[in-house]
Structures are given as C-alpha cells and as structure tokens.
Design an enzyme around this catalytic site. Sequence first.
Site, PDB file in Angstrom:
ATOM      1  N   CYS A 343      81.586 120.793  21.056  1.00 46.54           N
ATOM      2  CA  CYS A 343      80.157 120.790  21.377  1.00 46.54           C
ATOM      3  C   CYS A 343      79.320 120.458  20.139  1.00 46.54           C
ATOM      4  CB  CYS A 343      79.755 122.111  22.018  1.00 46.54           C
ATOM      5  SG  CYS A 343      78.199 122.030  22.937  1.00 46.54           S
ATOM      6  N   HIS A 451      83.736 123.316  26.503  1.00 49.75           N
ATOM      7  CA  HIS A 451      84.043 124.690  26.112  1.00 49.75           C
ATOM      8  C   HIS A 451      85.195 125.191  26.982  1.00 49.75           C
ATOM      9  CE1 HIS A 451      80.727 125.327  23.371  1.00 49.75           C
ATOM     10  NE2 HIS A 451      79.890 124.820  24.258  1.00 49.75           N
TER      11      HIS A 451
END
Length: 509
Positions: A343, A451
């Site tokens: 991310c 994630h």
Amino acid sequence: MDLEAKLHEIRKPIMVLGTSSGAGKSLTVTAICRILKNLGEEPIPFKGQNMSNNAWIDWEGGEMAYSQALQAFACGINPSAEMNPILLKPQGNSTSEVIHLGKSIGTTTAQNYYKDWFIPGWEVIKKSLKSIYELNPNCRLIIEGAGSPVEMNLIHRDLTNLRVAKYLNANCLLVTDIERGGVFAQIIGTLELMKPEERKLIKGIIINRFRGDLSLFEDGKKWIENKTQIPVIGIIPWLNDSFPPEDSLDLIEKKSLSKNHEIKVGIIKLPSISNFSDFDPLENEETILIEWIRKSKNLSTYDFIILPGSKQTIKDQKFLENSGLSQDIRDYSNNEGNIIGICGGLQMLGTTLEDPYFKEGAKNYSEQKINGIGLLPLKTTFFKKKLTRQINTKSIWPCQSQINGFEIHNGQTILDDSQSSLKINPIFEDLDLGWFKENNKGGTIAGTYIHGIFENDSWREQYINLIRKSKNLPILNKKSISYKKKRESIIDNLANEFHKHLNLTSFLS
C-alpha cells in the site's frame, strides 16, 4: 424497532471495561466471544468508537477496526462495520480521519471532535445497535470499552464506555493488568470515580496477566471483594501466545517468537504506520525472525525488507529521506536485496508522490510533489476520495494462486513513462494491484496494494521460497501452515485459558 422498549427482551449484553489502556479489554472480549460461541450462543462483538490505524474492510467496503474484525472471527461470523460504527484514524498533529459506519466523512482536530461530532456520533452508535438487534434478535452483544471509563475531563462526551453500558443496561466486567502494578489503586480508584448507578453495573472484576502461582493472589482477591463488594470472577495468567496488538503502542513491544530462524526480515517502523497486522502470518512462520527498523542502518543483514502501509504517505516518505533510510533501502537494493512494499510502501517505492489536496501529509505547496525512493517506475497522485474494497484475484508471480485481501488507500498509481528503463511486470491478473522487477544483480523489488497478502498461504510460501533460493537454502516443499487455521488455533487457545480461570456462569442467564 424501538430498542429502548425492547431491552428487557434481549439477552443481557456483557461489556468489558478497563482500568486503563492496555489492560486487556480486546483479548478478553475475543476470548469471551469464542467461549460463548462454543457454548452455542450467538455472540456479536461491538465497540462504539475505536481509534486505530489497524483497519479491516468488510464485504460491503466498510472500514472498521481490525480488533473488532478479529472478535468477529472469534464469534464465527463475518466482520461488519456496524460492530465498530465510529473509527478514528490518527493522522498526526492532533488530527484524525472520522469514519462512520465504514465510510470516511471528514477530518477533525482533538479539540473540535467532541464539540462537533459527539451528537452525530451517538446517533450512529444507536443506529448500529438497533440494526444489529433487528438482524440478530437472539444475539448477545460482547462490548469493548476504550481506555479508562472514568477520564473525568472527557466523561461528559463519552461515546464508548459508561454511556453505552447505561444505554443497554449491560453487565460490566472491569479488567485490570497486574503486570503494570498498582491494581488495587486502579480498581478502587476507577470504582470510586463512578456514579452509584454506574458502579451498580459492574458485576465482576478480572485480574489480567498474573505471573506465577495464582493461589498467591488469594488474599488480594479477598481484599478486593471485601472492599468493593464485587466478585473477582477471574485471575488470568500471563499468556505467551502471539496475538495482533491493537495499536502502535503495543507494536513497540512486539517481538518475533521465532528462535531457530533461517530468514531474517526487517520491517520499517514508519511514524504513521498502518495495518501492521499484515505481518502476523510472517510472525507465525517458524523459520522467520522479524525485526522492526526505526533508524538508519546497514540493511545487508536482512534477507528481505518490508515497507508497510502508511496513514500519511508524504509525511512518512519525508521521514525516510531525512533519516537516511531511503538511501539505506536504495543501497540494499543495489546489493541484491529483496524488498516488498504494501500500500503506502508500494507508493513510496515509486518515483514521485503528488498530494494536490493535502490528503497524505503534505504541509505546504512545496511538499505537494516529492520524490519517492525510486526503485519502481511508478507515480502516485492522491485524490480526495479513498478506495476501500475486498479483493479476489489471481497472482501471476511468484506463483499462480487465488488471492484474497482488501484495498484501503488514497491515491492512484500509474506507470512513470519517464522511467522506461526500469522494466516492471504485474504481480496479479488485475494489473493495477501490484508490480515487481528483478534487479540486474539479483533480488526483487515488489509492491502491492493488497492488505492481507501474506494471509494467502500459497503466495506466502512461494515468496518465502524465492528468498530461500536466493540464500541457497532448501526449498520448503511441504505446504505452509494455513494462517487462518493458525489464527483459529490461537483464538481457541486464548479462549481455553480464559475459560479455565473465568467464571461467566452468572452472566449467561
């Protein structure tokens, strides 16, 4: 449904309050959820307001605290943002992003939060409670408080503790951490600061994290019961099992349990780190040792480096540059190092970061566009709205396998055409979810928006084997232990230990 009128018909909620932050509320709720599930009840976790950058995305794209997601897993149900209707995500400088029922609705300062957001916040909490009971009329809520319930400067604007307890007329348990010392003063002080009608809600006291022979506390138990007229329903021993910490305060103390490691992993401890639970599957790999890197150092002793997610990507990239860690990472890459960014970490591995709306930590116009670490030919622009969604895709590298996880980020990342000499390849069939490139001298640089990527057992195993191959270690041919099964085992062990030492009988009528 008029919830207030129906309270006498619902199963009595159990609420876990604490004498302080870190007393053990989250783990106690998790354990009780699994205990009640095993007893055939329908427990549902709830925390009216949580402050955390460790988040989960439910199946509707709603954002919630990861601790409530774990508690939902303990209940054997899917997480829902209604279980955590208010999530505050700290952004630094005493500001937080405000999330109601899974959706970001603005930012606020600590000074203005209770003035501007208290009334709508309480309405959102009541709305969530009503919805939960409408959909699950036979459930029993297991509610987690926050910090201390008697912070006298904040109690008139409380959204998480005694206001919820009184609204639901919950049976409350007060948990305290004996490891920190001073439990007698903490228990008595907490109860003395409550109003009589609030104190009446406290039906039991739990002593948490007791080291040694539990019988040695018998005199202390009797003293507490005589002084408070409230039973001590549990003395929980010190538990050594790894379990995801709720916030970054606990993260500082978190250490890998691996002793006979073959692979050493360094994770950069960013000032605004988010979703550090991404690395729990690695913590549970027997051959891996994890170290957290907080300052500039020679990284050559690590077999791979992870750049984690960030709540303030611009701010954290400036930290990396100013601290010397950016150059350390570049030097590591030039020395056959393996790096993976997740991310915000992916974004920082790119060439440029642009923050035209001041969403990711840019303080002034000179910081609206800064250079990244420059290892991947990617440029990221941050927009006003962030993306939150569950992911179901297939990986291409380092193996072909089904991938599940979630996205939660601001910004769009595209190829930087000005860096055409840096050739990269997609990691997934969905081409915008991640990229990798192999160094000329060996080693790989990879980044993904997913994630939970390491929760995918086949993918994790093959990535670890990639590292093992680079070290001339034998490939692990046996399948990795399923992380989800390992997580279930940890929750079961936690619940079993609590069940041995906790008397919940009087609360289950």
